[in-house]
Design a protein around this motif. Structure first.
Motif, PDB file in Angstrom:
ATOM      1  N   GLY A 116      22.076 -28.412 -28.323  1.00  0.00           N
ATOM      2  CA  GLY A 116      20.616 -28.501 -28.432  1.00  0.00           C
ATOM      3  C   GLY A 116      19.921 -27.605 -27.419  1.00  0.00           C
ATOM      4  O   GLY A 116      18.948 -26.914 -27.747  1.00  0.00           O
ATOM      5  N   PHE A 117      20.408 -27.607 -26.190  1.00  0.00           N
ATOM      6  CA  PHE A 117      19.844 -26.753 -25.150  1.00  0.00           C
ATOM      7  C   PHE A 117      20.002 -25.276 -25.521  1.00  0.00           C
ATOM      8  O   PHE A 117      19.083 -24.477 -25.343  1.00  0.00           O
ATOM      9  CB  PHE A 117      20.525 -27.048 -23.810  1.00  0.00           C
ATOM     10  N   SER A 118      21.167 -24.917 -26.057  1.00  0.00           N
ATOM     11  CA  SER A 118      21.409 -23.536 -26.478  1.00  0.00           C
ATOM     12  C   SER A 118      20.476 -23.139 -27.617  1.00  0.00           C
ATOM     13  O   SER A 118      19.932 -22.028 -27.627  1.00  0.00           O
ATOM     14  CB  SER A 118      22.859 -23.352 -26.921  1.00  0.00           C
ATOM     15  N   ALA A 119      20.299 -24.018 -28.584  1.00  0.00           N
ATOM     16  CA  ALA A 119      19.394 -23.733 -29.703  1.00  0.00           C
ATOM     17  C   ALA A 119      17.967 -23.554 -29.201  1.00  0.00           C
ATOM     18  O   ALA A 119      17.251 -22.632 -29.642  1.00  0.00           O
ATOM     19  CB  ALA A 119      19.455 -24.858 -30.731  1.00  0.00           C
ATOM     20  N   PHE A 120      17.559 -24.383 -28.269  1.00  0.00           N
ATOM     21  CA  PHE A 120      16.225 -24.256 -27.674  1.00  0.00           C
ATOM     22  C   PHE A 120      16.091 -22.908 -26.962  1.00  0.00           C
ATOM     23  O   PHE A 120      15.082 -22.223 -27.095  1.00  0.00           O
ATOM     24  CB  PHE A 120      15.978 -25.411 -26.699  1.00  0.00           C
ATOM     25  N   GLY A 121      17.122 -22.520 -26.227  1.00  0.00           N
ATOM     26  CA  GLY A 121      17.117 -21.233 -25.534  1.00  0.00           C
ATOM     27  C   GLY A 121      17.018 -20.064 -26.495  1.00  0.00           C
ATOM     28  O   GLY A 121      16.293 -19.093 -26.235  1.00  0.00           O
ATOM     29  N   ILE A 169      13.937 -15.681 -28.933  1.00  0.00           N
ATOM     30  CA  ILE A 169      13.359 -15.025 -30.114  1.00  0.00           C
ATOM     31  C   ILE A 169      11.837 -14.954 -29.984  1.00  0.00           C
ATOM     32  O   ILE A 169      11.219 -13.928 -30.304  1.00  0.00           O
ATOM     33  CB  ILE A 169      13.790 -15.747 -31.408  1.00  0.00           C
ATOM     34  N   GLY A 170      11.236 -16.024 -29.497  1.00  0.00           N
ATOM     35  CA  GLY A 170       9.788 -16.022 -29.293  1.00  0.00           C
ATOM     36  C   GLY A 170       9.358 -14.966 -28.284  1.00  0.00           C
ATOM     37  O   GLY A 170       8.369 -14.253 -28.500  1.00  0.00           O
ATOM     38  N   MET A 171      10.095 -14.857 -27.183  1.00  0.00           N
ATOM     39  CA  MET A 171       9.765 -13.850 -26.167  1.00  0.00           C
ATOM     40  C   MET A 171       9.930 -12.439 -26.720  1.00  0.00           C
ATOM     41  O   MET A 171       9.086 -11.571 -26.477  1.00  0.00           O
ATOM     42  CB  MET A 171      10.652 -14.047 -24.931  1.00  0.00           C
ATOM     43  N   LEU A 172      11.022 -12.209 -27.451  1.00  0.00           N
ATOM     44  CA  LEU A 172      11.230 -10.884 -28.044  1.00  0.00           C
ATOM     45  C   LEU A 172      10.132 -10.552 -29.050  1.00  0.00           C
ATOM     46  O   LEU A 172       9.651  -9.414 -29.104  1.00  0.00           O
ATOM     47  CB  LEU A 172      12.604 -10.799 -28.700  1.00  0.00           C
ATOM     48  N   GLY A 173       9.733 -11.533 -29.842  1.00  0.00           N
ATOM     49  CA  GLY A 173       8.639 -11.335 -30.791  1.00  0.00           C
ATOM     50  C   GLY A 173       7.335 -11.010 -30.081  1.00  0.00           C
ATOM     51  O   GLY A 173       6.594 -10.108 -30.485  1.00  0.00           O
ATOM     52  N   PHE A 174       7.059 -11.735 -28.991  1.00  0.00           N
ATOM     53  CA  PHE A 174       5.851 -11.473 -28.206  1.00  0.00           C
ATOM     54  C   PHE A 174       5.882 -10.066 -27.620  1.00  0.00           C
ATOM     55  O   PHE A 174       4.893  -9.322 -27.696  1.00  0.00           O
ATOM     56  CB  PHE A 174       5.714 -12.507 -27.083  1.00  0.00           C
ATOM     57  N   LEU A 175       7.018  -9.679 -27.030  1.00  0.00           N
ATOM     58  CA  LEU A 175       7.128  -8.344 -26.443  1.00  0.00           C
ATOM     59  C   LEU A 175       7.002  -7.249 -27.494  1.00  0.00           C
ATOM     60  O   LEU A 175       6.374  -6.214 -27.250  1.00  0.00           O
ATOM     61  CB  LEU A 175       8.448  -8.207 -25.682  1.00  0.00           C
TER      62      LEU A 175
END
Length: 158
Positions: free
Chosen positions: A130-135, A140-146
Motif C-alpha cells: 500500500g505504501f509503495s502504491a501510494f508512492g 506520477i502526480g509530481m511528474l505530471g505536474f513537472l
C-alpha cells in the motif's frame, strides 16, 4: 467443514498447485514447470485463464477462513504472475521461477499451522504494498505536474 474435509481440501489444493506449477520436468535438469506455463503460451487469453484457475486456491482459502491480509497477499501473487506473463519471453521464463499457486498453498498452510506469525507477515507485506502504491501515485502526480509546468513555461516563452 470438519477436520477430514479440511485435510482433503488442503490435499486437493496442494495437488492443484503442483499440477499448475511443477508437474513437468525438463529432462536432464531440476527445472520444473506446470500447466500454468503451458496455458500461458496461448496468445491473448492464456495468462488470464491461468489466473482464473489460480483464483480457485484463493477462493478455497477464503472458505477456510483465511483473513483478508492473507487473501490480499495471495491475490498479489496471482496478479503478479499474470502481469509477468503478459511480457513476451520474460513472462514465459517467469513461470519457471514465480510459482504463484505453490506460494499460495504454502501461505495457506503456514496460516493454518501458525496463524499469528503468518497474519503478521501478511499485514506487513500489505502495508508495504500500500505504501509503495501510494508512492507511485505521488511520483506520477509530481511528474505530471513537472511536465505541465514545463509545457506552460515553453508556451509562455520564459
Amino acid at each position: 467443514m470438519n477436520r477430514v474435509q479440511f485435510e482433503e481440501a488442503k490435499d486437493k489444493l496442494s495437488r492443484l498447485a503442483w499440477l499448475m506449477d511443477s508437474s513437468f520436468r525438463i529432462p536432464g535438469t531440476q527445472i520444473r514447470f506446470g500447466l500454468d506455463g503451458l496455458i500461458g503460451l496461448i496468445p491473448g487469453i492464456g495468462d488470464a485463464l491461468g489466473a482464473i484457475i489460480s483464483s480457485h486456491i484463493l477462493t478455497q482459502a477464503a472458505h477456510m477462513g483465511a483473513p483478508k491480509s492473507i487473501l490480499l497477499k495471495m491475490a498479489f501473487n496471482i496478479g503478479f504472475d499474470a502481469i509477468l506473463g503478459i511480457l513476451p519471453v520474460l513472462g514465459d521464463v517467469s513461470d519457471f521461477v514465480w510459482k504463484a499457486n505453490q506460494r499460495n498453498v504454502k501461505l495457506l498452510n503456514d496460516y493454518l499451522e501458525q496463524p499469528e506469525i503468518t497474519v503478521t507477515h501478511s499485514r506487513f507485506f500489505v502495508g508495504i504494498l500500500g505504501f509503495s502504491a501510494f508512492g507511485v501515485v505521488i511520483l506520477i502526480g509530481m511528474l505530471g505536474f513537472l511536465l505541465m509546468r514545463w509545457l506552460w513555461l515553453s508556451v509562455q516563452g520564459s
